[in-house]
Design a protein around this motif. Structure first.
Motif, PDB file in Angstrom:
ATOM      1  N   MET A   1      42.457  36.461  52.857  1.00  0.00           N
ATOM      2  CA  MET A   1      42.137  36.809  51.485  1.00  0.00           C
ATOM      3  C   MET A   1      43.262  37.683  50.924  1.00  0.00           C
ATOM      4  O   MET A   1      43.607  38.687  51.512  1.00  0.00           O
ATOM      5  N   ASN A   2      43.827  37.294  49.797  1.00  0.00           N
ATOM      6  CA  ASN A   2      44.926  38.031  49.207  1.00  0.00           C
ATOM      7  C   ASN A   2      44.610  38.557  47.816  1.00  0.00           C
ATOM      8  O   ASN A   2      45.519  38.815  47.037  1.00  0.00           O
ATOM      9  N   SER A   3      43.370  38.694  47.487  1.00  0.00           N
ATOM     10  CA  SER A   3      43.014  39.154  46.148  1.00  0.00           C
ATOM     11  C   SER A   3      43.115  40.674  46.053  1.00  0.00           C
ATOM     12  O   SER A   3      43.009  41.393  47.039  1.00  0.00           O
ATOM     13  N   SER A   4      43.362  41.128  44.841  1.00  0.00           N
ATOM     14  CA  SER A   4      43.436  42.569  44.601  1.00  0.00           C
ATOM     15  C   SER A   4      42.628  42.913  43.355  1.00  0.00           C
ATOM     16  O   SER A   4      42.373  42.057  42.507  1.00  0.00           O
ATOM     17  N   ILE A   5      42.235  44.160  43.280  1.00  0.00           N
ATOM     18  CA  ILE A   5      41.464  44.685  42.153  1.00  0.00           C
ATOM     19  C   ILE A   5      42.140  45.964  41.709  1.00  0.00           C
ATOM     20  O   ILE A   5      42.528  46.784  42.544  1.00  0.00           O
ATOM     21  N   TYR A  22      43.090  48.135  44.923  1.00  0.00           N
ATOM     22  CA  TYR A  22      42.436  47.708  46.156  1.00  0.00           C
ATOM     23  C   TYR A  22      43.056  46.379  46.583  1.00  0.00           C
ATOM     24  O   TYR A  22      43.223  45.480  45.760  1.00  0.00           O
ATOM     25  N   TYR A  23      43.369  46.235  47.869  1.00  0.00           N
ATOM     26  CA  TYR A  23      44.019  45.020  48.371  1.00  0.00           C
ATOM     27  C   TYR A  23      43.125  44.316  49.385  1.00  0.00           C
ATOM     28  O   TYR A  23      42.355  44.963  50.091  1.00  0.00           O
ATOM     29  N   ASP A  24      43.287  42.994  49.433  1.00  0.00           N
ATOM     30  CA  ASP A  24      42.392  42.170  50.248  1.00  0.00           C
ATOM     31  C   ASP A  24      40.963  42.562  49.895  1.00  0.00           C
ATOM     32  O   ASP A  24      40.181  42.980  50.732  1.00  0.00           O
ATOM     33  N   ALA A  25      40.651  42.429  48.601  1.00  0.00           N
ATOM     34  CA  ALA A  25      39.442  43.036  48.042  1.00  0.00           C
ATOM     35  C   ALA A  25      38.536  42.010  47.363  1.00  0.00           C
ATOM     36  O   ALA A  25      38.987  40.961  46.913  1.00  0.00           O
ATOM     37  N   PHE A  26      37.260  42.376  47.301  1.00  0.00           N
ATOM     38  CA  PHE A  26      36.301  41.611  46.511  1.00  0.00           C
ATOM     39  C   PHE A  26      35.168  42.544  46.089  1.00  0.00           C
ATOM     40  O   PHE A  26      34.927  43.576  46.711  1.00  0.00           O
ATOM     41  N   LEU A  70      29.240  49.717  40.802  1.00  0.00           N
ATOM     42  CA  LEU A  70      30.194  48.760  41.348  1.00  0.00           C
ATOM     43  C   LEU A  70      30.311  49.015  42.836  1.00  0.00           C
ATOM     44  O   LEU A  70      30.312  50.163  43.281  1.00  0.00           O
ATOM     45  N   ILE A  71      30.448  47.954  43.599  1.00  0.00           N
ATOM     46  CA  ILE A  71      30.728  48.089  45.023  1.00  0.00           C
ATOM     47  C   ILE A  71      31.908  47.186  45.330  1.00  0.00           C
ATOM     48  O   ILE A  71      31.864  45.975  45.095  1.00  0.00           O
ATOM     49  N   ILE A  72      32.972  47.787  45.838  1.00  0.00           N
ATOM     50  CA  ILE A  72      34.191  47.060  46.157  1.00  0.00           C
ATOM     51  C   ILE A  72      34.414  47.115  47.663  1.00  0.00           C
ATOM     52  O   ILE A  72      34.381  48.186  48.263  1.00  0.00           O
ATOM     53  N   ASN A  73      34.640  45.970  48.260  1.00  0.00           N
ATOM     54  CA  ASN A  73      34.935  45.853  49.682  1.00  0.00           C
ATOM     55  C   ASN A  73      36.420  45.542  49.788  1.00  0.00           C
ATOM     56  O   ASN A  73      36.915  44.628  49.125  1.00  0.00           O
TER      57      ASN A  73
END
Length: 85
Positions: A1-5, A22-26, A70-73
């Protein structure tokens, strides 16, 4: 997973902005109301940062004064400051 927030918070002095990346985030939780302009400017009540030893991931729980949570992993993060004006 390479998504960021990326989240930006206007600080209490109204002159600085805290930028959280946030990196490798969802999002584990993101209510649809957060996209409504009525909810776009609210105060942060409390936040909690947790580490899960089993998954080797963080969880950031962010609660606002309008009952929006909000909850960010994520796996990694950085923060910076910018001038808010």
């Amino acid at each position: 997973m390479n998504s960021s927030i990326e989240l930006s918070f206007l600080l209490a002095n109204w002159e600085s902005v805290l930028i959280l990346n946030y990196y490798d985030a969802f999002f584990e939780k993101i209510p649809f109301e957060i996209f409504n302009n009525q909810y776009s400017q609210n105060d942060l009540l409390v936040h909690e940062l947790k580490w899960n030893q089993q998954t080797k991931r963080y969880q950031h729980i962010i609660c606002f004064d309008n009952d929006i949570d909000l909850i960010i992993n994520f796996a990694n993060f950085k923060y910076s400051y910018a001038n808010g004006k």
